[in-house]
Design an enzyme around this catalytic site. Structure first.
Site, short mmCIF file in Angstrom:
data_model
loop_
_atom_site.label_atom_id
_atom_site.label_comp_id
_atom_site.label_asym_id
_atom_site.label_seq_id
_atom_site.Cartn_x
_atom_site.Cartn_y
_atom_site.Cartn_z
N SER A 135 0.84 -1.20 0.00
CA SER A 135 0.00 0.00 0.00
C SER A 135 0.87 1.25 0.00
O SER A 135 1.68 1.43 -0.91
CB SER A 135 -0.97 -0.05 1.18
OG SER A 135 -2.00 0.89 1.05
N ASP A 148 -9.35 -3.91 -6.09
CA ASP A 148 -8.90 -3.22 -4.87
C ASP A 148 -9.88 -2.11 -4.51
O ASP A 148 -10.11 -1.20 -5.30
CB ASP A 148 -7.50 -2.63 -5.09
CG ASP A 148 -6.84 -2.15 -3.81
OD1 ASP A 148 -7.53 -1.54 -2.96
OD2 ASP A 148 -5.63 -2.34 -3.67
N HIS A 193 -7.64 -5.31 -1.21
CA HIS A 193 -6.50 -4.45 -0.88
C HIS A 193 -5.51 -5.23 -0.02
O HIS A 193 -5.77 -5.52 1.14
CB HIS A 193 -6.96 -3.20 -0.14
CG HIS A 193 -5.83 -2.24 0.12
ND1 HIS A 193 -5.09 -1.69 -0.89
CD2 HIS A 193 -5.30 -1.76 1.28
CE1 HIS A 193 -4.16 -0.89 -0.38
NE2 HIS A 193 -4.26 -0.94 0.95
#
Length: 352
Positions: free
Chosen positions: A149, A275, A302
């Site tokens: 991320s 995502d 995600h």
């Protein structure tokens, strides 16, 4: 850019199931057990972020082995060195013969007390400086980096800066990295509010803790903490950075378009088309060098990519495999260079 080999069972094909299970308490407990089962010795370290900045992290190595290299792992926003994906990726790397350093960003992992100023996503200089300090402390080469991320964004920016900084980085891997922060904000605002609310709640708690530790420097009120994500970020930019506007701030850590085109470090990126936090379209707009690859999976959520009921993840195995490949390629290149140097150094027979 190519497709990914990841294909979960039907019950794991919801992006929300993937994302929520990936950060569940069950997986968190399992990650601690898995890392402990490696037999690695883990020690905490304070590292130098430059200009008086101190960052904290955890170094793990299996006793009795000569490490193949050092893997630097970077967590996502409001994650930490103890996030499930960090522990499980560390376990994968340790199993492949590497030593691992999991780094906490400023104000993450209970490190709010180490620095008065607040964390923000443009603090790449201190991460580069910390990586140099870590590289100097632990001798094995090559050094590699991976992130998830926001940590994936940091890993790719670290790779961009590595050559000029003198950091010997053999390769990087990024899972669901933030590419275009402005688009990411919009994507969260237009998507399921669960994720936006989660980040608002955890960030407010972090800022509240920071205020408790440094009340004179950080005298913001509870009304400020009650702002929504966009408004709170705008407040941060105007009061605690020199960017002046939200657009400038987002642009400061964006790696969209052609910004990765000058990458000299081999890079691999894994992204899920479903995502719910990071928008896919920014990945299709990337301009990349030949040694950078993007793999797009139809599923994964995600930073999920869970495989089955055990909550093992394709992503952690993928990171370990890609980093191991980069280390192997760097070792082969180094051996060829040494061989060529040895051949050049041989004395030549006098001509008849």
């Amino acid at each position: 850019m190519r497709g990914s080999d990841y294909a979960p069972p039907m019950w794991l094909r919801s992006p929300h199931v993937q994302t929520l299970l990936a950060s569940s308490d069950l997986r968190r407990r399992r990650s601690a057990q898995t890392l402990a089962a490696t037999g690695a010795v883990t020690t905490a370290h304070l590292v130098d972020g430059g200009d008086g900045v101190r960052l904290q992290g955890h170094h793990s190595v299996v006793p009795g082995i000569e490490p193949r290299g050092l893997a630097l792992l970077l967590h996502g926003w409001e994650g930490s060195t103890e996030s499930s994906y960090m522990r499980l990726t560390a376990a994968q790397m340790l199993g492949l013969g590497f030593e691992v350093f999991r780094l906490n960003f400023r104000d993450h992992g209970g490190t709010h007390h180490l620095n008065p100023a607040i964390f923000h996503s443009n603090r790449i200089d201190e991460v580069v400086h910390a990586a140099l300090d870590i590289a100097a402390r632990f001798a094995p080469r090559p050094m590699l980096a991976a992130g998830y991320s926001l940590g994936g964004n940091f890993a790719l920016r670290l790779a961009l800066r590595a050559p000029a900084a003198g950091l010997q980085l053999a390769g990087v891997a990024a899972v669901c990295p933030v590419i275009d922060p402005s688009r990411t904000m919009l994507h969260m605002e237009r998507g399921h509010r669960l994720y936006l609310r989660h980040f608002e709640r955890t960030w407010r708690a972090s800022l509240r803790r920071k205020r408790e530790l440094f009340p004179e420097q950080l005298a913001f009120d509870d009304a400020t903490l009650g702002l929504g994500m966009r408004e709170l970020t705008d407040w941060l930019v105007r009061t605690h950075t020199d960017f002046g506007s939200l657009d400038n701030y987002f642009d400061g850590y964006s790696i969209a378009g052609n910004r990765l085109s000058s990458l000299q470090v081999p890079a691999d990126i894994l992204m899920a088309a479903d995502d719910p936090v990071i928008p896919l379209d920014a990945f299709h707009d990337l301009t990349l060098p030949a040694h950078a690859r993007v793999e797009i999976s139809r599923w994964g959520g995600h930073c999920g990519f869970l495989l089955d009921h055990s909550l093992d993840s394709f992503a952690e195995r993928w990171v370990a495999g890609r980093l191991s490949g980069h280390a192997r390629a760097a070792q082969t290149s180094s051996e060829r260079t040494r061989l060529a140097a040895a051949i050049r150094a041989r004395p030549r027979s006098p001509e008849a």
